[in-house]
Write an enzyme that holds these catalytic residues in place. Structure first.
Site, PDB file in Angstrom:
ATOM      1  N   THR A  88       0.859  -1.188   0.000  1.00  0.00           N
ATOM      2  CA  THR A  88       0.000   0.000   0.000  1.00  0.00           C
ATOM      3  C   THR A  88       0.893   1.234   0.000  1.00  0.00           C
ATOM      4  O   THR A  88       1.831   1.326   0.794  1.00  0.00           O
ATOM      5  CB  THR A  88      -0.933   0.002   1.222  1.00  0.00           C
ATOM      6  OG1 THR A  88      -1.774  -1.160   1.164  1.00  0.00           O
ATOM      7  CG2 THR A  88      -1.805   1.244   1.248  1.00  0.00           C
ATOM      8  N   VAL A  90       2.299   5.196   0.054  1.00  0.00           N
ATOM      9  CA  VAL A  90       2.237   6.516   0.679  1.00  0.00           C
ATOM     10  C   VAL A  90       1.933   7.557  -0.402  1.00  0.00           C
ATOM     11  O   VAL A  90       2.398   7.445  -1.541  1.00  0.00           O
ATOM     12  CB  VAL A  90       3.586   6.833   1.370  1.00  0.00           C
ATOM     13  CG1 VAL A  90       3.668   8.305   1.771  1.00  0.00           C
ATOM     14  CG2 VAL A  90       3.787   5.933   2.576  1.00  0.00           C
ATOM     15  N   ILE A 124       4.884  -1.161   2.974  1.00  0.00           N
ATOM     16  CA  ILE A 124       4.585   0.246   2.720  1.00  0.00           C
ATOM     17  C   ILE A 124       5.379   0.690   1.494  1.00  0.00           C
ATOM     18  O   ILE A 124       6.608   0.658   1.495  1.00  0.00           O
ATOM     19  CB  ILE A 124       4.940   1.119   3.937  1.00  0.00           C
ATOM     20  CG1 ILE A 124       4.113   0.703   5.164  1.00  0.00           C
ATOM     21  CG2 ILE A 124       4.709   2.596   3.606  1.00  0.00           C
ATOM     22  CD1 ILE A 124       2.618   0.859   5.004  1.00  0.00           C
ATOM     23  N   LYS A 125       4.654   1.108   0.454  1.00  0.00           N
ATOM     24  CA  LYS A 125       5.301   1.540  -0.788  1.00  0.00           C
ATOM     25  C   LYS A 125       5.675   3.014  -0.700  1.00  0.00           C
ATOM     26  O   LYS A 125       4.861   3.854  -0.316  1.00  0.00           O
ATOM     27  CB  LYS A 125       4.369   1.332  -1.987  1.00  0.00           C
ATOM     28  CG  LYS A 125       4.326  -0.080  -2.501  1.00  0.00           C
ATOM     29  CD  LYS A 125       3.432  -0.193  -3.726  1.00  0.00           C
ATOM     30  CE  LYS A 125       4.128   0.258  -4.983  1.00  0.00           C
ATOM     31  NZ  LYS A 125       3.280   0.033  -6.189  1.00  0.00           N
ATOM     32  N   ILE A 126       6.899   3.298  -1.094  1.00  0.00           N
ATOM     33  CA  ILE A 126       7.439   4.656  -1.015  1.00  0.00           C
ATOM     34  C   ILE A 126       8.243   4.926  -2.280  1.00  0.00           C
ATOM     35  O   ILE A 126       8.996   4.060  -2.740  1.00  0.00           O
ATOM     36  CB  ILE A 126       8.362   4.806   0.217  1.00  0.00           C
ATOM     37  CG1 ILE A 126       7.592   4.506   1.519  1.00  0.00           C
ATOM     38  CG2 ILE A 126       8.984   6.193   0.277  1.00  0.00           C
ATOM     39  CD1 ILE A 126       8.495   4.371   2.739  1.00  0.00           C
TER      40      ILE A 126
END
EC number: 2.2.1.2
Length: 308
Positions: A88, A90, A124-126
């Site tokens: 998911t 950011v 967490i995708k960044i």
């Protein structure tokens, strides 16, 4: 006869690149990835209408919170039909603000936690900016694992490995797009610049014993996928997964540990920014990718705002 998809699964973890949980249930990947563009598409699916409505309840006018709640709600639905993890993302508009990335990542993890989803099922995708990589380094030390996306250059890959991030998503198709437009060449097979980029990164990581997972992303055709057979993971759209499932030809493993790779490269901020500046393709595609995700984030928020 064994399909190319089943052959690929023997040495590569197959991940679905979509927010459509019905498509995911159909193609049966291990993991799944989402991004603002995919969430915007998901918002138009009738099956997600109630998720949209639920996301705006009790948000007190905070459309950013509603957006995060929708992303997490989609993630929850996807996790019901996969055994692995959901990525998911950011908000891309925070890509150059380390502290803001950290705060948003913490909120996403908190929302998943409240929904009963453990950290072991979330990445967490960044965006792979300098600030994003530094934020990811901190999150990893906190036990929050990350997926560094919009990765187009060797400098980005080296910095991510040095930071100890869990996973990177080097893009293939968007690199191919840039070189095809710039040079007019229709690259195929091992000559594809996107394939060459991921191959170089994979060999570098394995030669230097980095634990960071390499997950090739952004595919335009089956050839690009086949040329990266053996990569740790590949995140593939459902339509290409279905084409692999329908093809019973032989699939040869292309990537494997043991190939020669370059010596470790440790970059400070100035060196990272200079190498990035020297790479016109990576500079342009990173900026373009962030802008596109930001625009789609704004469109998603407009949909949610209308429901507040």
């Amino acid at each position: 006869m064994t399909s190319k998809l089943e052959q690929l699964k023997q040495f590569t973890t197959v991940v679905a690149d979509t927010g459509d949980f019905e498509a995911i249930a159909r193609v049966k990947p291990v993991d799944a990835t989402t991004n603002p563009s995919l969430l915007l598409k998901a918002a138009a699916i009738p099956a997600y209408a109630e998720l949209l409505n639920a996301s705006v309840r009790d948000c007190k006018g905070d459309v950013g919170l509603a957006s995060d709640r929708f992303g997490v709600a989609v993630g929850q639905e996807i996790l019901k039909v996969i055994p692995g993890r959901i990525s998911t993302e950011v908000d891309a508009r925070l890509s150059f603000d380390q502290d803001a990335v950290l705060k948003r990542a913490h909120r996403l993890i908190e929302l998943y936690d409240k929904a009963g989803v453990g950290r072991d099922r979330v990445l967490i995708k960044i965006a792979s900016t300098w600030e994003g990589i530094r934020a990811a380094e901190i999150l990893e030390k906190e036990g929050i694992q990350t997926n560094l996306t919009l990765l187009f250059s060797f400098a980005q890959a080296a910095a991510c490995a040095d930071a100890g991030v869990f996973l990177i998503s080097p893009f293939v198709g968007r690199i191919y797009d840039w070189y095809k437009k710039a040079n007019g060449n229709d690259y195929t097979g091992a000559d594809d610049p996107g394939v060459q980029s991921v191959t170089r990164i994979y060999n570098y990581y394995k030669a230097n014993d980095y634990k960071t997972v390499v997950m090739g992303a952004s595919f335009r055709n089956l050839s690009q996928i086949e040329q990266l057979a053996g990569c740790d993971r590949l995140t593939i759209s459902p339509d290409l997964i279905e084409k692999l499932a329908a093809d019973t030809g032989k699939l040869e493993r292309k990537l494997a540990p043991g190939h020669a790779g370059e010596a470790r490269l440790s970059l400070n901020e100035a060196q990272f920014r200079w190498l990035s500046n020297e790479d016109a393709m990576a500079t342009e595609k990173l900026a373009e990718g962030i802008r596109q995700f930001a625009r789609d984030q704004e469109k998603l928020e407009a949909l949610l705002q209308a429901k507040l």
